[in-house]
Design an enzyme around this catalytic site. Structure first.
Site, PDB file in Angstrom:
ATOM      1  N   SER A  93       0.533  -9.066   1.333  1.00 43.96           N
ATOM      2  CA  SER A  93      -0.924  -9.120   1.398  1.00 43.96           C
ATOM      3  C   SER A  93      -1.337  -8.923   2.855  1.00 43.96           C
ATOM      4  O   SER A  93      -0.642  -9.398   3.766  1.00 43.96           O
ATOM      5  CB  SER A  93      -1.413 -10.496   0.920  1.00 43.96           C
ATOM      6  OG  SER A  93      -2.739 -10.732   1.370  1.00 43.96           O
ATOM      7  N   VAL A 111       4.424  -5.720  -4.755  1.00 47.01           N
ATOM      8  CA  VAL A 111       5.608  -5.642  -3.883  1.00 47.01           C
ATOM      9  C   VAL A 111       5.759  -7.003  -3.195  1.00 47.01           C
ATOM     10  O   VAL A 111       4.771  -7.582  -2.728  1.00 47.01           O
ATOM     11  CB  VAL A 111       5.450  -4.526  -2.835  1.00 47.01           C
ATOM     12  CG1 VAL A 111       6.665  -4.464  -1.919  1.00 47.01           C
ATOM     13  CG2 VAL A 111       5.246  -3.175  -3.527  1.00 47.01           C
ATOM     14  N   HIS A 114       0.840  -1.206   0.000  1.00 48.33           N
ATOM     15  CA  HIS A 114       0.000   0.000   0.000  1.00 48.33           C
ATOM     16  C   HIS A 114       0.873   1.254   0.000  1.00 48.33           C
ATOM     17  O   HIS A 114       0.547   2.245  -0.665  1.00 48.33           O
ATOM     18  CB  HIS A 114      -0.901   0.025   1.242  1.00 48.33           C
ATOM     19  CG  HIS A 114      -1.901  -1.080   1.308  1.00 48.33           C
ATOM     20  ND1 HIS A 114      -1.807  -2.113   2.208  1.00 48.33           N
ATOM     21  CD2 HIS A 114      -3.031  -1.307   0.596  1.00 48.33           C
ATOM     22  CE1 HIS A 114      -2.835  -2.934   2.053  1.00 48.33           C
ATOM     23  NE2 HIS A 114      -3.585  -2.474   1.074  1.00 48.33           N
TER      24      HIS A 114
END
Ligand code: PAF
Length: 278
Positions: free
Chosen positions: A184, A175, A35
């Protein structure tokens, strides 16, 4: 300083105070480095950055992890502050769905029924509906989504194209941890042994991507997944069309490790068959 807003009126006022272009990163919270990368890319591309944190009940099936989905608001806010988010919209379900359950949802079409959609009926209608609402509420010029959820990204692009929404969708590469595990929010459900098992997904994708013909790509990937509870391993076109053809394609996998469902994908390049072979 990130301005945290929870109501539509607060969001509208905060948005009106942002001159120039605005990029949005939509999340369900439990923010990680993936994120942060989305926020960084978005920050570079627009004058202002808006983020949303909302665990969207509409995209979870009855037996999925909606109630146990990680909620880590203070840590999420710290990430937003660090990455220069101007406004963080964190609504409640009542703010997002003031009339109760949505009677009208965005239909994802045939691509919504396969891969993730086949295992999670209704999931993509829930995703597209909330993304459409958040695009409207934030009035963003650009919206950034991770390639980790490649089918979601592809469907969002299709929605924006087909419904003529005035926003640019930008995909950002997945990533990974140094050992290959795709970041995740659900990785935090894995214990050490399960995390080790989960590495088979990225290993399979890398093994597949090192091959050339479609059959060899799938065989190499499948060999790495032996013993895992695999929902699907699929080779598709870069736009997720069924026939990957030649050129850029996508290899996708979903598997269960313990009670945790993990997905991953990778770009692959398929050579055109030699004229004498076709
Ligand atoms: O990718 C996610 O986190 C969610 O599906 C999204 C796009 C924020 C919609 O709830």
């Amino acid at each position: 300083m990130t301005d945290v807003v929870g109501t539509r009126a607060e969001l509208a006022a905060a948005r009106a105070a942002l001159p120039g272009t605005v990029a949005v990163v939509m999340t369900m919270g439990a923010l990680h480095e993936g994120h942060a990368m989305l926020l960084r890319e978005a920050r570079k591309s627009a004058d202002h950055l808006l983020a949303t944190v909302f665990v969207n009940p509409l995209q979870f099936g009855p037996n999925e992890d909606f109630t146990r989905y990680p909620r880590t608001f203070e840590a999420d806010l710290a990430v937003c502050e660090r990455e220069g988010v101007d406004v963080l919209f964190a609504p409640t379900p009542e703010v997002m769905y003031p009339h109760g359950d949505s009677e009208v949802t965005v239909h994802p079409g045939p691509l919504g029924e396969v891969l993730e959609g086949a295992v999670r009926p209704g999931h993509f209608a829930g995703v597209l509906t909330v993304v459409c609402k958040l695009l409207r509420l934030t009035g963003a010029d650009l919206a950034f989504f991770g390639e980790k959820d490649y089918q979601q990204l592809t469907l969002i692009r299709a929605m924006v194209r087909d419904l003529e929404l005035d926003v640019e969708i930008v995909g950002v590469p997945t990533v990974r941890e140094l050992d290959g595990l795709a970041l995740s929010s659900r990785n935090r459900y894995l214990d050490d042994a399960q995390r080790e098992t989960a590495l088979a997904l990225s290993r399979a994708l890398r093994a597949g991507a090192a091959q050339r013909g479609a059959a060899a790509v799938l065989a190499a990937a499948r060999a790495e997944l032996a013993g895992l509870e695999v929902d699907y391993l699929a080779l598709r076109g870069a736009d997720l069309s069924e026939d990957p053809g030649a050129g850029p394609a996508r290899l996708l996998v979903a598997a269960r490790v313990g009670t945790t469902r993990l997905i991953d994908n990778i770009p692959v390049h398929l050579d055109a068959p030699h004229p004498r072979e076709s």
